[in-house]
Design a protein around this motif. Structure first.
Motif, PDB file in Angstrom:
ATOM      1  N   VAL A   1       0.838  -1.184   0.000  1.00 18.33           N
ATOM      2  CA  VAL A   1       0.000   0.000   0.000  1.00 18.33           C
ATOM      3  C   VAL A   1       0.881   1.245   0.000  1.00 18.33           C
ATOM      4  O   VAL A   1       0.617   2.209  -0.723  1.00 18.33           O
ATOM      5  CB  VAL A   1      -0.987  -0.005   1.200  1.00 18.33           C
TER       6      VAL A   1
ATOM      7  N   ARG B   1       2.227   2.055  -3.484  1.00 20.53           N
ATOM      8  CA  ARG B   1       1.216   2.698  -4.329  1.00 20.53           C
ATOM      9  C   ARG B   1       1.014   4.156  -3.911  1.00 20.53           C
ATOM     10  O   ARG B   1       0.787   5.014  -4.743  1.00 20.53           O
ATOM     11  CB  ARG B   1      -0.126   1.958  -4.262  1.00 20.53           C
TER      12      ARG B   1
ATOM     13  N   HIS C   1      -5.930   4.853   4.619  1.00 16.09           N
ATOM     14  CA  HIS C   1      -6.204   3.821   3.610  1.00 16.09           C
ATOM     15  C   HIS C   1      -6.359   2.446   4.258  1.00 16.09           C
ATOM     16  O   HIS C   1      -6.033   1.419   3.665  1.00 16.09           O
ATOM     17  CB  HIS C   1      -5.079   3.801   2.565  1.00 16.09           C
TER      18      HIS C   1
ATOM     19  N   GLU D   1      -8.860   0.588   4.756  1.00 12.97           N
ATOM     20  CA  GLU D   1      -9.693  -0.358   4.010  1.00 12.97           C
ATOM     21  C   GLU D   1      -8.822  -1.175   3.045  1.00 12.97           C
ATOM     22  O   GLU D   1      -8.970  -2.395   2.934  1.00 12.97           O
ATOM     23  CB  GLU D   1     -10.779   0.398   3.235  1.00 12.97           C
ATOM     24  N   VAL D   2      -7.898  -0.506   2.370  1.00 17.64           N
ATOM     25  CA  VAL D   2      -7.017  -1.180   1.419  1.00 17.64           C
ATOM     26  C   VAL D   2      -6.059  -2.109   2.167  1.00 17.64           C
ATOM     27  O   VAL D   2      -5.827  -3.248   1.750  1.00 17.64           O
ATOM     28  CB  VAL D   2      -6.220  -0.162   0.571  1.00 17.64           C
TER      29      VAL D   2
ATOM     30  N   ALA E   1      -7.948  -5.191   3.364  1.00 21.53           N
ATOM     31  CA  ALA E   1      -8.295  -6.051   2.228  1.00 21.53           C
ATOM     32  C   ALA E   1      -7.061  -6.790   1.707  1.00 21.53           C
ATOM     33  O   ALA E   1      -7.136  -7.971   1.351  1.00 21.53           O
ATOM     34  CB  ALA E   1      -8.940  -5.226   1.118  1.00 21.53           C
ATOM     35  N   LEU E   2      -5.918  -6.104   1.678  1.00 18.59           N
ATOM     36  CA  LEU E   2      -4.695  -6.748   1.214  1.00 18.59           C
ATOM     37  C   LEU E   2      -4.243  -7.841   2.177  1.00 18.59           C
ATOM     38  O   LEU E   2      -3.859  -8.928   1.753  1.00 18.59           O
ATOM     39  CB  LEU E   2      -3.580  -5.706   1.023  1.00 18.59           C
TER      40      LEU E   2
ATOM     41  N   PHE F   1      -5.055  -3.306  -6.692  1.00 12.68           N
ATOM     42  CA  PHE F   1      -4.952  -1.874  -6.410  1.00 12.68           C
ATOM     43  C   PHE F   1      -5.830  -1.035  -7.328  1.00 12.68           C
ATOM     44  O   PHE F   1      -6.326   0.023  -6.919  1.00 12.68           O
ATOM     45  CB  PHE F   1      -3.496  -1.410  -6.455  1.00 12.68           C
TER      46      PHE F   1
ATOM     47  N   GLN G   1      -8.817  -1.612  -8.179  1.00 12.83           N
ATOM     48  CA  GLN G   1     -10.168  -1.532  -7.626  1.00 12.83           C
ATOM     49  C   GLN G   1     -10.286  -0.480  -6.523  1.00 12.83           C
ATOM     50  O   GLN G   1     -11.393  -0.075  -6.163  1.00 12.83           O
ATOM     51  CB  GLN G   1     -10.639  -2.899  -7.139  1.00 12.83           C
ATOM     52  N   TYR G   2      -9.155  -0.007  -6.004  1.00 11.20           N
ATOM     53  CA  TYR G   2      -9.156   1.041  -4.973  1.00 11.20           C
ATOM     54  C   TYR G   2      -8.682   2.384  -5.531  1.00 11.20           C
ATOM     55  O   TYR G   2      -8.445   3.326  -4.775  1.00 11.20           O
ATOM     56  CB  TYR G   2      -8.285   0.625  -3.791  1.00 11.20           C
TER      57      TYR G   2
ATOM     58  N   LEU H   1      -5.839   3.020  -6.895  1.00  6.23           N
ATOM     59  CA  LEU H   1      -4.397   3.172  -6.761  1.00  6.23           C
ATOM     60  C   LEU H   1      -3.744   2.456  -7.944  1.00  6.23           C
ATOM     61  O   LEU H   1      -3.223   1.353  -7.825  1.00  6.23           O
ATOM     62  CB  LEU H   1      -3.916   2.600  -5.421  1.00  6.23           C
TER      63      LEU H   1
END
Length: 175
Positions: free
Chosen positions: A1, A4, A138, A140-141, A144-145, A164, A166-167, A169
């Protein structure tokens, strides 16, 4: 993350939680554009620091101070070396490398004076706090990761890009 967020010009080829020697996980990334990497700006160095400190920042932010590990030791070697180079180049204040040279019977060496060490520590704390804030924003990302890696253990370039994207990024195309 963090790659990105702070190095959006880089492509991520692999994210794994499969043990690699002494590392318990690894993110492989590289510039999307082939270009000479020798001349970087202060901000590019700060972004490299933010990415390097992201493992520790995530531990603190999502697991708590009491649950820190030594699992980010390799990252800290890179962080110390980069901070030292920046300090000696005068990027962390007016001291610069000229004040770090010491002469002895054995020749010349570079020692870090206390003021320079303090500037390095302050920069580290600043970068750590900025990275924690960005990861929190971030979350949520991040969550999810983590979930995806717990299911799959490894993501390669195409899966990383799709994840990424889908978010929002997005991964840059190679040039």
């Amino acid at each position: 993350v963090a790659v990105r967020l702070f190095m959006p010009y880089n492509r991520i080829s692999r994210i794994t939680i499969i043990r690699q020697g002494m590392a318990f996980g690894h993110v492989s990334h590289f510039p999307a554009r082939e270009a000479y990497q020798g001349l970087r700006t202060n901000e590019q160095y700060m972004d490299r620091l933010r990415v390097s400190v992201a493992g520790k920042a995530a531990e603190i932010e999502f697991c708590g101070l009491q649950n820190q590990t030594l699992g980010v030791g390799g990252d800290f070697f890179n962080i110390r070396m980069l901070l030292r180079q920046m300090a000696l180049a005068g990027m962390l204040g007016p001291l610069g490398g000229a004040s770090a040279f010491r002469f002895s019977m054995m020749g010349m060496s570079q020692e870090i004076p206390p003021e320079m060490a303090q500037a390095m520590e302050e920069t580290f704390q600043q970068v750590l706090n900025e990275t924690r804030t960005a990861l929190r924003q971030h979350s949520e990302v991040v969550h999810a990761l983590v979930k995806r890696l717990m299911e799959q253990e490894e993501l390669l370039a195409d899966d990383v890009k799709a994840f990424f994207d889908q978010y929002g990024l997005h991964t840059p195309e190679p040039t």
